[in-house]
Scaffold this active site. Structure first.
Site, PDB file in Angstrom:
ATOM      1  N   GLU A  21      12.624  21.488 135.080  1.00 18.56           N
ATOM      2  CA  GLU A  21      12.947  22.763 135.727  1.00 18.56           C
ATOM      3  C   GLU A  21      11.748  23.223 136.542  1.00 18.56           C
ATOM      4  O   GLU A  21      10.650  23.416 136.006  1.00 18.56           O
ATOM      5  CB  GLU A  21      13.293  23.818 134.672  1.00 18.56           C
ATOM      6  CG  GLU A  21      13.965  25.048 135.225  1.00 18.56           C
ATOM      7  CD  GLU A  21      15.443  24.857 135.498  1.00 18.56           C
ATOM      8  OE1 GLU A  21      16.109  25.840 135.893  1.00 18.56           O
ATOM      9  OE2 GLU A  21      15.943  23.726 135.313  1.00 18.56           O
TER      10      GLU A  21
ATOM     11  N   LYS B  53      20.208  20.671 121.247  1.00 13.49           N
ATOM     12  CA  LYS B  53      20.719  19.325 121.518  1.00 13.49           C
ATOM     13  C   LYS B  53      20.746  18.502 120.235  1.00 13.49           C
ATOM     14  O   LYS B  53      19.927  18.711 119.334  1.00 13.49           O
ATOM     15  CB  LYS B  53      19.817  18.603 122.532  1.00 13.49           C
ATOM     16  CG  LYS B  53      19.666  19.269 123.879  1.00 13.49           C
ATOM     17  CD  LYS B  53      18.661  18.492 124.730  1.00 13.49           C
ATOM     18  CE  LYS B  53      18.386  19.175 126.050  1.00 13.49           C
ATOM     19  NZ  LYS B  53      17.310  18.494 126.818  1.00 13.49           N
TER      20      LYS B  53
ATOM     21  N   CYS C 258      49.756  44.585 152.435  1.00 19.30           N
ATOM     22  CA  CYS C 258      48.579  43.710 152.391  1.00 19.30           C
ATOM     23  C   CYS C 258      47.484  44.277 153.286  1.00 19.30           C
ATOM     24  O   CYS C 258      47.729  44.572 154.459  1.00 19.30           O
ATOM     25  CB  CYS C 258      48.960  42.305 152.851  1.00 19.30           C
ATOM     26  SG  CYS C 258      47.554  41.178 152.990  1.00 19.30           S
TER      27      CYS C 258
ATOM     28  N   CYS D 271      47.064  41.615 156.408  1.00 15.95           N
ATOM     29  CA  CYS D 271      48.097  41.331 157.408  1.00 15.95           C
ATOM     30  C   CYS D 271      49.176  42.394 157.503  1.00 15.95           C
ATOM     31  O   CYS D 271      50.039  42.327 158.385  1.00 15.95           O
ATOM     32  CB  CYS D 271      48.734  39.969 157.136  1.00 15.95           C
ATOM     33  SG  CYS D 271      49.743  39.919 155.630  1.00 15.95           S
TER      34      CYS D 271
END
Length: 641
Positions: A163, A271, A386, A389
């Protein structure tokens, strides 16, 4: 379901800004909170939307750097945010493995993932994580980081993962003399690594903490030995706790004091220590089952809600977004937050002008939790048409939808963008802006229309010269050869993502067969629920003519499975060393298509080891166990016979 669709839209927006535009507008912590919520909902419903970020690893590399393909895929980690969830994960793994498991505990550093490849002891390539398979070549930038060794004692091919970070002390020192101070350490490292001028990288005084060997011919048996290998080769690492007691891990996490660290962490990583146990536990489509990240709690604050706007998604869903007075939260300036639907607005009593609680939902866009102070305010009105539109809206459950599928620009834009993505038809060059312009100019509104595009359609569109137009037309035509799984994914069928698309391709063999599948037949797939089966049959009932048109255009892919009678049929093959004529992934693909199974390590079941240059311990193990060994020339001769 509607909440899941909202989350997917927001997560994809911020992933695009972070991974592709290199212009993050929210913190990782915000993203992770929303991501966890989505993952939980997917688990509860059994449904994964086709464009869900849980199907992806990360995002695509930006175009200003050369692409670099990792030797092995870099996985992201599954996450939990409570100790109960961590205990459940531990119980699940013990049941899967059938016995006691030893774990390691490490910091989850908040920076930029880097993958470094060394050949013959020298740094060959440094790259970003990218989408997990392909990253950006940032070798010259990484070379300026003083803690990164340019040469190491180990002479074999090795890929290590770490990292990239900017320490808090380095950030404070930089900001003292900077004309433009950095907002936080994570943005500081990301901006430095992704800057074309290595001098900028050097000025940030970055560091890299390493934690994983992603590939090596050296046999490494545990995570603990992996860290020792890194340390022996002069890589900087952090402390590692090893224990079989999940309660000891919980107590260690409880004792972490982030304020005392000189770097930023946003959690802890657990892990499985034993690599052999990891191989037994395996992977999901996105995560290794043998690792998990415990995420620290999200933060909350209050600010004023100044307005509510309504946005249109790919499915036509109308989503309310809260506009906020800018406020800093977890190192980022927050200006917007999610509101689920109109019912959610009413339930929470949210009004324009009220002061609201916001929570950074897994480090993406925050969520409005409720009202802190009413302060009068104006009621939020539910839209009747809408906002994009002006078409009528339909109500489906708690949400509103625009019914103008082929005339609503935001819907069309997002459908076509999804259709062109790498995991779909892989058509490079059609941006949202270009799709908008083509919609305005020639009325582009469908997949079929995409394949009817001519060079003349791009005349007058800014940035499109003859060569670019030609390349795009060629890319569109080439996409007709996409395989069946990619084509199914590209259609954007609700709840059908990459993995399910692959399963459907294998089961049905052709798009025509899938189109005629019944819900009962679809549900024979073990991962298929009734909701998804209904979505598939509804989609094809509604878009039957679209599929017919695409078939007539020449898009009619069939599933190409492994050749059971191929030259590697029944063989378990290990690739080791460097091949001169093939990338490892290319050789693996040839073997699999010829009926073979590619293994990551030499086991008792291995039947063939293909050895390239600088083959190491795997070759030695093959010789010791009498396993057939093949060099690259023999491999080439066999596949060309």
């Amino acid at each position: 379901m509607e909440r899941m669709k909202e989350l997917v839209a927001l997560l994809n927006k911020y992933a695009y800004e972070y991974y592709v535009l290199d212009n993050p507008t929210v913190s990782d912590k915000e993203y992770d909170v929303l991501y966890d919520e989505l993952a939980l909902l997917e688990k509860q419903t059994g449904v994964v939307l086709p464009d869900s970020p849980t199907l992806k690893v990360g995002g695509d590399p930006i175009k200003k750097f050369v692409e670099h393909k990792h030797i092995n895929r870099l996985y992201s980690l599954d996450k939990c945010k409570t100790f109960d969830e961590l205990i459940e994960w531990d119980d699940k793994l013990k049941k899967l493995f059938g016995g006691k498991i030893e774990y390691t505990l490490e910091y989850k550093l908040d920076g930029l993932t880097l993958c470094l490849t060394y050949e013959n002891g020298n740094l060959a390539v440094a790259s970003t994580r990218g989408n997990g398979t392909v990253g950006e070549d940032v070798t010259e930038q990484v070379k300026t980081i003083k803690s990164v060794p340019l040469s190491i004692p180990y002479k074999g091919l090795v890929e290590v993962q770490g990292e990239g970070i900017m320490r808090v002390s380095a950030l404070n020192a930089y900001n003292k003399g900077a004309k433009e101070p950095l907002k936080n350490a994570r943005n500081g490292v990301a901006g430095a690594i992704r800057n074309l001028d290595p001098k900028v990288t050097a000025s940030r005084n970055l560091d890299v903490i390493f934690y994983n060997v992603n590939f090596t011919d050296e046999e490494i048996l545990t995570q603990q030995k992996m860290i020792e290998f890194l340390q022996e080769n002069r890589f900087k690492t952090e402390k590692l706790l090893v224990t079989s007691d999940i309660n000891s891990i919980i107590e260690e996490i409880k004792g972490v004091n982030r304020d005392k660290l000189d770097f930023v962490i946003d959690g802890m990583v657990i892990k499985v220590n034993d690599i052999a146990v990891r191989e037994v536990l395996g992977y999901t489509d996105k995560f290794p089952r043998w690792a998990i990240a415990y995420k620290f709690e999200a933060e909350e604050t209050t600010t004023k809600l100044t307005d509510v706007i309504w946005q249109v998604g790919r499915t036509g869903k109308i989503t309310p977004i809260a506009c906020l007075e800018p406020v800093e939260l977890c190192g980022a300036i927050v200006k917007r937050a999610t509101l689920n639907n109109f019912g959610d607005i009413q339930r929470k009593g949210v009004k324009i002008g009220s002061r609201v609680f916001i929570r950074r939902s897994n480090d993406v866009i925050p969520e409005v939790l409720g009202v802190a102070e009413a302060l009068g305010g104006k009621a939020v009105e539910q839209p009747t048409v809408c906002p994009a539109c002006g078409s009528r809206l339909s109500e489906n459950g708690a949400n509103l939808f625009c019914t103008n599928e082929y005339g609503c620009k935001p819907q069309i834009r997002q459908k076509l963008v999804h259709f062109c993505e790498k995991d779909c038809m892989d058509i490079e060059g059609l941006s949202e802006k270009t799709i908008d312009l083509l919609y305005d100019k020639i009325g582009l509104n469908s997949f079929e229309g995409l394949y009817a595009l001519k060079s003349s359609d791009f005349v007058g569109i800014e940035g499109f010269k003859d060569k670019k137009i030609s390349n795009l037309i060629t890319a569109i035509d080439k996409s007709k050869n996409a395989d069946l799984a990619h084509f199914i994914n590209a259609l954007g069928i609700p709840n059908v993502g990459k993995k399910l698309a692959s399963d459907l391709a294998k089961r049905y063999g052709s798009i025509v067969e899938l189109m005629h599948a019944t819900e009962d037949d679809l549900m024979q797939n073990p991962d298929m629920g009734p909701v998804t089966a209904e979505c598939i049959t509804d989609y094809f009932a509604k878009h039957y003519r679209t599929i017919e048109s695409l078939i007539n255009i020449g898009i009619n892919p069939h599933y190409q499975g492994a050749n059971e009678g191929g030259i590697f049929s029944g063989q378990k093959v290990v690739l080791t060393g460097t091949l001169a004529n093939y990338k490892r992934s290319e050789a693996a693909s040839i073997i699999e298509k010829s009926g073979g199974e590619v293994q990551s390590s030499v086991t008792a079941a291995t039947t063939i080891v293909i050895a390239g240059e600088n083959a190491g311990s795997k070759l030695d193990k093959a010789r010791k166990n009498g396993i057939k060994i093949m060099d690259e020339n023999e491999f080439i001769a066999l596949i060309n016979a």
